[in-house]
Scaffold this motif. Structure first.
Motif, PDB file in Angstrom:
ATOM      1  N   ASN A 190       0.845  -1.190   0.000  1.00 54.75           N
ATOM      2  CA  ASN A 190       0.000   0.000   0.000  1.00 54.75           C
ATOM      3  C   ASN A 190       0.887   1.249   0.000  1.00 54.75           C
ATOM      4  N   LYS A 191       0.268   2.380  -0.165  1.00 53.36           N
ATOM      5  CA  LYS A 191       0.995   3.648  -0.289  1.00 53.36           C
ATOM      6  C   LYS A 191       1.940   3.878   0.889  1.00 53.36           C
ATOM      7  N   ASN A 192       1.463   3.675   2.106  1.00 53.76           N
ATOM      8  CA  ASN A 192       2.280   3.945   3.290  1.00 53.76           C
ATOM      9  C   ASN A 192       3.425   2.949   3.434  1.00 53.76           C
ATOM     10  N   GLU A 193       3.171   1.682   3.112  1.00 51.19           N
ATOM     11  CA  GLU A 193       4.236   0.680   3.170  1.00 51.19           C
ATOM     12  C   GLU A 193       5.342   1.023   2.185  1.00 51.19           C
ATOM     13  N   LEU A 194       4.965   1.348   0.962  1.00 52.20           N
ATOM     14  CA  LEU A 194       5.961   1.672  -0.053  1.00 52.20           C
ATOM     15  C   LEU A 194       6.739   2.931   0.328  1.00 52.20           C
ATOM     16  N   ALA A 195       6.038   3.936   0.811  1.00 54.83           N
ATOM     17  CA  ALA A 195       6.694   5.188   1.215  1.00 54.83           C
ATOM     18  C   ALA A 195       7.637   4.978   2.401  1.00 54.83           C
ATOM     19  N   SER A 196       7.407   3.925   3.194  1.00 53.63           N
ATOM     20  CA  SER A 196       8.285   3.655   4.343  1.00 53.63           C
ATOM     21  C   SER A 196       9.702   3.286   3.907  1.00 53.63           C
ATOM     22  N   LEU A 197       9.877   2.897   2.647  1.00 54.13           N
ATOM     23  CA  LEU A 197      11.210   2.554   2.142  1.00 54.13           C
ATOM     24  C   LEU A 197      12.027   3.768   1.730  1.00 54.13           C
ATOM     25  N   VAL A 198      11.390   4.920   1.625  1.00 49.90           N
ATOM     26  CA  VAL A 198      12.109   6.120   1.170  1.00 49.90           C
ATOM     27  C   VAL A 198      13.191   6.510   2.171  1.00 49.90           C
ATOM     28  N   GLU A 199      14.392   6.689   1.653  1.00 48.55           N
ATOM     29  CA  GLU A 199      15.511   7.221   2.437  1.00 48.55           C
ATOM     30  C   GLU A 199      15.581   8.710   2.140  1.00 48.55           C
ATOM     31  N   ARG A 200      15.173   9.520   3.109  1.00 50.25           N
ATOM     32  CA  ARG A 200      15.019  10.967   2.913  1.00 50.25           C
ATOM     33  C   ARG A 200      16.328  11.718   2.704  1.00 50.25           C
ATOM     34  N   ARG A 201      17.453  11.122   3.067  1.00 54.37           N
ATOM     35  CA  ARG A 201      18.723  11.838   2.897  1.00 54.37           C
ATOM     36  C   ARG A 201      19.384  11.551   1.553  1.00 54.37           C
TER      37      ARG A 201
END
Length: 156
Positions: A85-96
């Protein structure tokens, strides 16, 4: 929002990692466990395989085709794979980091591009949510466009 992931990833050391190496466990079978969420991810985007996800080419799918592909997937002894889902996939984002905005140690050769989520967009039924791994943004796009896919399943 296109790209093949061939450019070198850029990360800023002055920003704290949001997806540090310590958060992930390489299961040695092409899957990675996220210790923070308990989810098990395919290490490679669909279409890629092998060490460093260096074999093959990442495939693109329409949203419906991505859902069907996930439903039929069998990998690492499991048939319980699904589109995150959207939130699960977004949890993989490395913001740096950007190009791609993901932990490249555990998810090598990730396309610096858009990956589908399973989440439909409520306001427009012909749209679904995506995550752009060029810079980490979350957007919605038409379901008949083609984007990349990374599969997930629940932990044991």
């Amino acid at each position: 929002m296109s790209g093949t992931g061939h450019a070198a990833q850029t990360c800023r050391d002055d920003i704290r990692a949001t997806a540090p190496d310590s958060r992930y466990q390489d299961n040695g079978n092409g899957t990675v466990t996220d210790r923070a969420t308990g989810l098990i991810w395919k290490q490679c985007a669909e279409g890629r395989s092998g060490a460093g996800c260096a074999t093959g080419s990442a495939q693109t799918f329409t949203w419906q085709a991505a859902l069907q592909h996930a439903e039929a997937a069998v990998f690492a002894g499991s048939s319980l794979w699904r589109l995150p889902n959207k939130n699960e996939l977004a949890s993989l984002v490395e913001r740096r980091c950007y190009d791609p905005a993901i932990n490249a140690t555990f998810f090598p050769n990730t396309p610096s591009s858009v990956l589908w989520s399973s989440s439909p967009y409520a306001d427009f039924s012909d749209n679904a949510w995506i995550v752009g791994f060029g810079g980490g943004g979350v957007y919605y796009y038409l379901k008949d466009l083609t984007f990349y896919v990374r599969l997930v399943r629940a932990g044991q």
